[in-house]
Scaffold this motif. Structure first.
Motif, PDB file in Angstrom:
ATOM      1  N   SER A  63     -26.619  23.138 -27.944  1.00 18.91           N
ATOM      2  CA  SER A  63     -24.960  23.179 -28.129  1.00 18.91           C
ATOM      3  C   SER A  63     -24.521  24.013 -27.442  1.00 18.91           C
ATOM      4  O   SER A  63     -25.049  25.317 -26.917  1.00 18.91           O
ATOM      5  CB  SER A  63     -24.942  23.200 -29.788  1.00 18.91           C
ATOM      6  N   LYS A  64     -23.157  24.153 -27.440  1.00 16.58           N
ATOM      7  CA  LYS A  64     -22.284  25.467 -26.616  1.00 16.58           C
ATOM      8  C   LYS A  64     -22.663  26.654 -27.474  1.00 16.58           C
ATOM      9  O   LYS A  64     -22.964  27.693 -26.825  1.00 16.58           O
ATOM     10  CB  LYS A  64     -21.018  25.098 -26.818  1.00 16.58           C
ATOM     11  N   ALA A  65     -22.799  26.662 -28.699  1.00 15.84           N
ATOM     12  CA  ALA A  65     -23.215  27.867 -29.473  1.00 15.84           C
ATOM     13  C   ALA A  65     -24.480  28.201 -29.222  1.00 15.84           C
ATOM     14  O   ALA A  65     -24.786  29.525 -29.047  1.00 15.84           O
ATOM     15  CB  ALA A  65     -23.036  27.566 -31.227  1.00 15.84           C
ATOM     16  N   SER A  66     -25.562  27.405 -28.881  1.00 10.90           N
ATOM     17  CA  SER A  66     -26.825  27.828 -28.505  1.00 10.90           C
ATOM     18  C   SER A  66     -27.027  28.447 -27.147  1.00 10.90           C
ATOM     19  O   SER A  66     -27.415  29.535 -26.869  1.00 10.90           O
ATOM     20  CB  SER A  66     -27.695  26.800 -28.545  1.00 10.90           C
ATOM     21  N   THR A  67     -26.019  27.890 -26.410  1.00  5.24           N
ATOM     22  CA  THR A  67     -26.076  28.555 -25.005  1.00  5.24           C
ATOM     23  C   THR A  67     -25.275  29.758 -24.657  1.00  5.24           C
ATOM     24  O   THR A  67     -25.392  30.497 -23.968  1.00  5.24           O
ATOM     25  CB  THR A  67     -25.516  27.473 -23.819  1.00  5.24           C
ATOM     26  N   GLU A  68     -24.395  30.042 -25.545  1.00  5.31           N
ATOM     27  CA  GLU A  68     -23.692  31.168 -25.750  1.00  5.31           C
ATOM     28  C   GLU A  68     -24.661  32.268 -26.006  1.00  5.31           C
ATOM     29  O   GLU A  68     -24.511  33.502 -25.555  1.00  5.31           O
ATOM     30  CB  GLU A  68     -22.548  31.114 -26.889  1.00  5.31           C
ATOM     31  N   SER A  69     -25.792  32.053 -26.998  1.00  2.36           N
ATOM     32  CA  SER A  69     -26.515  33.280 -27.372  1.00  2.36           C
ATOM     33  C   SER A  69     -27.610  33.466 -26.297  1.00  2.36           C
ATOM     34  O   SER A  69     -28.436  34.626 -26.444  1.00  2.36           O
ATOM     35  CB  SER A  69     -27.157  32.685 -28.686  1.00  2.36           C
ATOM     36  N   LEU A  70     -27.629  32.787 -25.276  1.00  2.00           N
ATOM     37  CA  LEU A  70     -28.756  33.025 -24.197  1.00  2.00           C
ATOM     38  C   LEU A  70     -28.508  34.102 -23.321  1.00  2.00           C
ATOM     39  O   LEU A  70     -27.404  34.211 -22.945  1.00  2.00           O
ATOM     40  CB  LEU A  70     -29.194  31.795 -23.394  1.00  2.00           C
ATOM     41  N   GLU A  71     -29.372  34.842 -22.936  1.00  2.00           N
ATOM     42  CA  GLU A  71     -28.889  36.167 -22.083  1.00  2.00           C
ATOM     43  C   GLU A  71     -29.097  35.484 -20.581  1.00  2.00           C
ATOM     44  O   GLU A  71     -29.677  34.567 -20.361  1.00  2.00           O
ATOM     45  CB  GLU A  71     -30.010  37.231 -22.247  1.00  2.00           C
ATOM     46  N   LEU A  72     -28.361  36.269 -19.630  1.00  2.00           N
ATOM     47  CA  LEU A  72     -28.422  35.857 -18.213  1.00  2.00           C
ATOM     48  C   LEU A  72     -29.816  36.224 -17.784  1.00  2.00           C
ATOM     49  O   LEU A  72     -29.975  37.286 -17.053  1.00  2.00           O
ATOM     50  CB  LEU A  72     -27.243  36.449 -17.461  1.00  2.00           C
ATOM     51  N   GLU A  73     -30.630  35.543 -18.095  1.00  3.84           N
ATOM     52  CA  GLU A  73     -32.220  35.776 -17.532  1.00  3.84           C
ATOM     53  C   GLU A  73     -33.170  34.625 -17.357  1.00  3.84           C
ATOM     54  O   GLU A  73     -32.494  33.235 -17.686  1.00  3.84           O
ATOM     55  CB  GLU A  73     -32.821  36.842 -18.374  1.00  3.84           C
ATOM     56  N   THR A  74     -34.319  34.613 -17.023  1.00  8.02           N
ATOM     57  CA  THR A  74     -35.152  33.312 -16.935  1.00  8.02           C
ATOM     58  C   THR A  74     -35.909  33.249 -18.084  1.00  8.02           C
ATOM     59  O   THR A  74     -36.532  34.069 -18.740  1.00  8.02           O
ATOM     60  CB  THR A  74     -35.920  33.747 -15.776  1.00  8.02           C
ATOM     61  N   TYR A  75     -36.051  32.136 -18.544  1.00  9.10           N
ATOM     62  CA  TYR A  75     -36.950  31.717 -19.798  1.00  9.10           C
ATOM     63  C   TYR A  75     -37.740  30.520 -19.301  1.00  9.10           C
ATOM     64  O   TYR A  75     -37.916  30.172 -18.194  1.00  9.10           O
ATOM     65  CB  TYR A  75     -35.892  31.151 -20.925  1.00  9.10           C
ATOM     66  N   TYR A  76     -38.598  30.281 -20.301  1.00  3.54           N
ATOM     67  CA  TYR A  76     -39.586  29.249 -19.988  1.00  3.54           C
ATOM     68  C   TYR A  76     -39.889  28.067 -20.941  1.00  3.54           C
ATOM     69  O   TYR A  76     -39.249  28.297 -22.210  1.00  3.54           O
ATOM     70  CB  TYR A  76     -40.969  29.817 -19.748  1.00  3.54           C
ATOM     71  N   TYR A  77     -39.974  26.776 -20.549  1.00  2.00           N
ATOM     72  CA  TYR A  77     -39.974  25.776 -21.859  1.00  2.00           C
ATOM     73  C   TYR A  77     -41.055  24.643 -21.481  1.00  2.00           C
ATOM     74  O   TYR A  77     -41.613  24.772 -20.473  1.00  2.00           O
ATOM     75  CB  TYR A  77     -38.432  25.015 -21.757  1.00  2.00           C
ATOM     76  N   ASP A  78     -41.450  23.989 -22.385  1.00  2.00           N
ATOM     77  CA  ASP A  78     -42.294  22.769 -22.272  1.00  2.00           C
ATOM     78  C   ASP A  78     -41.816  21.729 -23.192  1.00  2.00           C
ATOM     79  O   ASP A  78     -41.148  21.987 -24.228  1.00  2.00           O
ATOM     80  CB  ASP A  78     -43.834  23.373 -22.225  1.00  2.00           C
ATOM     81  N   ILE A  79     -42.635  20.620 -22.860  1.00  2.00           N
ATOM     82  CA  ILE A  79     -42.443  19.479 -23.894  1.00  2.00           C
ATOM     83  C   ILE A  79     -43.748  18.983 -23.977  1.00  2.00           C
ATOM     84  O   ILE A  79     -44.502  18.856 -23.446  1.00  2.00           O
ATOM     85  CB  ILE A  79     -41.686  18.241 -23.085  1.00  2.00           C
ATOM     86  N   ILE A  80     -43.858  18.614 -25.592  1.00  2.00           N
ATOM     87  CA  ILE A  80     -45.253  18.266 -25.980  1.00  2.00           C
ATOM     88  C   ILE A  80     -44.826  16.805 -26.431  1.00  2.00           C
ATOM     89  O   ILE A  80     -43.916  16.604 -27.440  1.00  2.00           O
ATOM     90  CB  ILE A  80     -45.589  19.191 -27.225  1.00  2.00           C
ATOM     91  N   GLN A  81     -45.751  16.008 -26.382  1.00  2.00           N
ATOM     92  CA  GLN A  81     -45.633  14.500 -26.580  1.00  2.00           C
ATOM     93  C   GLN A  81     -46.537  14.168 -27.477  1.00  2.00           C
ATOM     94  O   GLN A  81     -47.890  14.561 -27.639  1.00  2.00           O
ATOM     95  CB  GLN A  81     -45.848  13.717 -25.181  1.00  2.00           C
ATOM     96  N   SER A  82     -46.269  13.430 -28.628  1.00  2.00           N
ATOM     97  CA  SER A  82     -47.253  13.015 -29.643  1.00  2.00           C
ATOM     98  C   SER A  82     -47.212  11.504 -29.851  1.00  2.00           C
ATOM     99  O   SER A  82     -46.225  11.112 -30.141  1.00  2.00           O
ATOM    100  CB  SER A  82     -47.107  13.855 -30.879  1.00  2.00           C
ATOM    101  N   VAL A  83     -48.464  11.110 -29.745  1.00  6.25           N
ATOM    102  CA  VAL A  83     -48.273   9.661 -30.041  1.00  6.25           C
ATOM    103  C   VAL A  83     -49.690   9.179 -30.909  1.00  6.25           C
ATOM    104  O   VAL A  83     -50.902   9.899 -30.355  1.00  6.25           O
ATOM    105  CB  VAL A  83     -48.359   8.479 -28.991  1.00  6.25           C
ATOM    106  N   ALA A  84     -49.783   8.718 -31.931  1.00  6.73           N
ATOM    107  CA  ALA A  84     -50.781   8.427 -32.586  1.00  6.73           C
ATOM    108  C   ALA A  84     -51.632   9.541 -32.958  1.00  6.73           C
ATOM    109  O   ALA A  84     -52.939   9.622 -32.919  1.00  6.73           O
ATOM    110  CB  ALA A  84     -51.799   7.313 -32.042  1.00  6.73           C
ATOM    111  N   GLY A  85     -50.967  10.658 -33.278  1.00  2.00           N
ATOM    112  CA  GLY A  85     -51.783  11.734 -33.752  1.00  2.00           C
ATOM    113  C   GLY A  85     -52.065  12.672 -32.618  1.00  2.00           C
ATOM    114  O   GLY A  85     -53.059  13.947 -32.843  1.00  2.00           O
TER     115      GLY A  85
END
Length: 105
Positions: A63-85
């Motif tokens: 959301s806009k509120a979430s992006t407002e709280s981010l600093e002007l820097e570099t972050y990291y992310y990932d995506i975890i997929q789950s299927v059948a446990g």
């Protein structure tokens, strides 16, 4: 173990952020996905809201509120997929946070 794909993102502060991943021929209706943002020291910053608008699309959002709280820097992310446990890291990347010109008032 499969090597995760890499997808680097740019997030603009003070805006709603949406990024879609298209799995094209894979029906992901029974899959669940989670995604977190962390800083360079692995400190938790935020969760992406993860939805599946269709049986082939995964959407990450902040959301806009979430992006407002981010600093002007570099972050990291990932995506975890789950299927059948079974969980699997499928995607990771770098997030660069930038200001918008219009909202700099």
């Amino acid at each position: 173990m499969r090597i995760p794909a890499v997808d680097n993102l740019i997030i603009y502060r003070n805006t709603n952020f949406i990024h879609q991943l298209d799995f094209e021929t894979l029906n992901i209706s029974t899959y669940t996905f989670t995604s977190k943002i962390r800083d360079k020291d692995s400190n938790f910053i935020a969760n992406f809201t993860v939805t599946k608008p269709t049986n082939h699309i995964v959407q990450l959002a902040l959301s806009k509120a979430s992006t407002e709280s981010l600093e002007l820097e570099t972050y990291y992310y990932d995506i975890i997929q789950s299927v059948a446990g079974v969980e699997e890291l499928i995607l990771k990347g770098i997030i660069t946070v930038e200001n918008t010109i219009t909202n700099l008032e």
